[in-house]
Every structure is written in C-alpha cells, then in structure tokens.
Design an enzyme around this catalytic site. Structure first.
Site, mmCIF file in Angstrom:
data_model
loop_
_atom_site.group_PDB
_atom_site.id
_atom_site.type_symbol
_atom_site.label_atom_id
_atom_site.label_comp_id
_atom_site.label_asym_id
_atom_site.label_seq_id
_atom_site.Cartn_x
_atom_site.Cartn_y
_atom_site.Cartn_z
ATOM 1 N N LYS A 33 0.841 -1.204 0.000
ATOM 2 C CA LYS A 33 0.000 0.000 0.000
ATOM 3 C C LYS A 33 0.879 1.258 0.000
ATOM 4 O O LYS A 33 2.083 1.172 0.312
ATOM 5 C CB LYS A 33 -0.918 -0.025 1.228
ATOM 6 N N TYR A 242 16.418 29.876 10.100
ATOM 7 C CA TYR A 242 15.216 30.562 10.600
ATOM 8 C C TYR A 242 15.214 30.641 12.112
ATOM 9 O O TYR A 242 15.561 29.679 12.808
ATOM 10 C CB TYR A 242 13.957 29.806 10.167
HETATM 11 C C1 PLP Z 1 -0.259 -1.978 6.751
HETATM 12 C C2 PLP Z 1 -0.911 -3.292 7.027
HETATM 13 C C3 PLP Z 1 -0.146 -4.479 6.994
HETATM 14 C C4 PLP Z 1 1.360 -4.484 6.913
HETATM 15 O O1 PLP Z 1 1.846 -4.098 8.177
HETATM 16 P P1 PLP Z 1 3.394 -3.978 8.527
HETATM 17 O O2 PLP Z 1 3.410 -3.603 9.968
HETATM 18 O O3 PLP Z 1 3.935 -2.893 7.661
HETATM 19 O O4 PLP Z 1 4.030 -5.288 8.251
HETATM 20 C C5 PLP Z 1 -0.838 -5.681 7.087
HETATM 21 N N1 PLP Z 1 -2.180 -5.708 7.280
HETATM 22 C C6 PLP Z 1 -2.930 -4.589 7.350
HETATM 23 C C7 PLP Z 1 -4.383 -4.689 7.556
HETATM 24 C C8 PLP Z 1 -2.320 -3.347 7.242
HETATM 25 O O5 PLP Z 1 -3.057 -2.228 7.344
#
Ligand code: PLP
Length: 347
Positions: A33, A242
C-alpha cells in the site's frame, strides 16, 4: 544533476521477503500500500513476484491499478478498505479482491459484483476496520454470497511481543473463524515475529520488506544522499537558519544541502538529525527549511559534495527516532523530488 538521490535496493527487498518467508510455513504475501511505503510499487512488486510472491495487499482499489499493470494477470491483489461505493469497476477491471469490512459492504458487493471473489475482514479488538463479533455472527447466520478467498484480521500491538492484546486478538480470531474452511490471515511483520500460532495460512508483511522495525534482521533498503549547494564560514556568535535557533560556539564551517521538509525530512529533525560524510557524523544545525538543511561540517578535512541522511550509519528507524516518529512515516514521507535509482531491478 543537482537533485538529491534516493537509492532503493530491490535486492534487499527480495532478501527481506525471503528471510520473512522462512520464518513461517504459511504463504508469505506482501503489503505494498501507499506506493510500497513510498519506495515505488511498480519496481517493488515486480521484484517480489520474481522472488516468488503471489499475493499482494493494497489499501485502496485505486492503488491496484499500478500494481496490476506491473504484475500482469495471475497474482492476487487484496484491498484492505474492501468494497467502497464506486469501486466496482476498478475491482472488476483490475481483478482485485476486496476484503469486505461490514454487512453494508457485503450487500454492496453482492449487488454490484455478484460472483466476483471477495475476502472478509474481521475486527478482533483494534476497532479500525472489519466486522465485530455480533455483526459477523449475524452475517454468517444469513449466509455469505459465496466462499471467501481469505478471512483476515489485524493486530494492534504486534510490535510489542509481551502485549496482552496479542493473545487476546488471537483468541478472538480463532473464535470468530471457528468451523470455517477459508484460508486465514492475521500476521503482518510484527505478527510473523510472534511465532507460528499467529501465521495461519497467509502472512502479509509490509515494513519488514522495506528494512524497518520490528524486523531487526532486515537489510536496509533506502539510501538518501543530499547534494551540497553552498559551504560558508561562520564566526562565533553568528546564527544559522530561521529564528536563529543555532549560534556558532566556535569558528564553524556550514554546508547547506538541497532537501528539506517538503521532501519528507521532517522539521522535527531540526537540531537533531545527523548527516554523514562516509564515517564522519555532521550534525544538522538550526531549523530544517522547506528545501534546505544546514549542517556543521567543521570536522571534515575538505568540503563535501554530498552528505547522506539515510545509509549504513543511519537507517529509517534511527532517523525516525530522531524525528520522534516511526520508520513507516519516514518512508512514506519521502518526496517526489528525489532522483530515484533502483538497484537490482529485474530486466
Ligand atoms: C499496513 C498493514 C499491513 C502491513 O503491516 P506492517 O506492519 O507494515 O508489516 C498488514 N495488514 C494490514 C491490515 C495493514 O493495514
């Protein structure tokens, strides 16, 4: 070229996937994702498919397009957000499998995509996505519109192995899936490290593939090198940046590098991050600006051409700790102004 360079080691991604796969008897998929956690979904999924991954997970149906294009037909792509209003054409055309989160989504799916594969997402205590026990029991009593491809849930505290939520969610998941023949999935990276009780039929690691905690054995994946725009001498009592938050305590040499918070180098790194000239640490001084960071290079024998902010001396988790966040946020914040170079891309 003047822009900063982000190097993504796809061989390390594949090695991390293989190492995670060997932890478990279950199938190991890959969570890709948010553009593979900011590192580039296309090159990452091609590499992982070459290494043997056959199942991928995205957050949204729209994200499936780039991944299906890179993979072609065959590998399974699951969508965590399930079947949202308007998703039917994407789910159908890209051959994506929604993980249905609610009775409402089940109805939508049955009505708009009858016969199209689906999975089920259950809530076992995180209270974020998925059906809770009562809703799930009601849905099961009415009957599902077919056999689910997968039944899954997600752990809230898997990065803390001793946390009581872990066995609690495991127990809830076992109870809610009792008597089902569908393949089951509970573990992301953290869950895989909790041991075989958590692996079920399919694991779905994300962060561990990209070199992040809690997968301590991960090979680092991202290297980020920032070009020096200008170097100057600063007298004692002169200020830098800054709001003049840093004042030179001694005659100093200050390098200004070309990247800033607009590139995901969070402003909370001001006065905290270290940039590296090979083995030599050079502290960030003053505020991180939108496009620039100022660095004390007084200790170097000569002016540097570039300095590294992610590399062998400082990985995403080190940088995250300095910024007061987690490796996930560092990776997904990396901006689109970097010149990206992929090492080990399949031809
Ligand atoms: C993001 C996510 C994962 C992967 O999780 P990691 O901690 O990055 O391994 C797996 N399952 C769901 C439902 C997620 O939202």
């Amino acid at each position: 070229m003047s822009s900063a360079r982000l190097t993504i080691d796809l061989d390390a991604v594949a090695a991390n996937w293989q190492r995670l796969s060997r932890l478990s008897q279950a199938e190991t998929g890959a969570t890709v994702k948010a553009d593979a956690y900011g590192l580039g979904a296309g090159p990452v999924v091609k590499k992982l498919a070459g290494a043997g991954a056959r199942t991928f997970f995205v957050a949204l149906a729209e994200e499936g397009a780039a991944i299906r294009q890179a993979l072609g037909a065959g590998p399974r792509i699951f969508v965590f957000s399930g079947h949202m209003a308007g998703d039917a054409p994407s789910l159908r055309n890209l051959d994506l499998i929604p993980l249905l989160n609610s009775a409402e989504q089940l109805t939508r799916h049955a009505e708009s995509l009858a016969g199209h594969p689906f999975g089920i997402q259950l809530d076992t205590g995180m209270n974020r996505l998925g059906m809770e026990p009562a809703e799930w029991a009601a849905v099961r009593a009415v009957g599902l519109p077919g056999a689910p491809q997968l039944v899954m849930s997600h752990l809230a505290c898997a990065d803390e192995p001793q946390h009581l939520m872990n066995p609690g969610q495991l127990g809830a998941f076992l109870e809610m899936t009792e008597g089902m023949t569908a393949p089951r999935s509970l573990a992301a990276t953290g869950g895989m490290l909790l041991g075989p009780d958590y692996h079920f039929d399919l694991c779905r690691p994300g962060i561990g593939l990209y070199g992040g905690a809690p997968f301590e054995q991960a090979q680092p994946v991202a290297t980020l090198s920032l070009p020096v725009v200008q170097v100057r001498d600063v007298e004692p009592h002169e200020a830098v940046g800054y709001s003049c938050t840093w004042v030179a305590p001694r005659p100093s040499r200050i390098a200004t590098v070309a990247a800033g918070y607009a590139d995901g180098l969070l402003r909370t790194l001001s006065g905290k991050a270290i940039l590296w000239a090979g083995e030599i640490p050079c502290p960030v001084v003053g505020r991180v600006s939108m496009d620039l960071i100022t660095v004390d290079v007084t200790e170097l024998d000569s002016d540097p051409v570039s300095l590294d902010i992610l590399g062998p001396r400082q990985d995403v988790d080190d940088l995250a700790e300095l910024a007061g966040t987690i490796g996930y946020e560092i990776l997904t914040s990396l901006g689109n102004r970097y010149r990206r170079r992929y090492v080990g891309a399949p031809s």
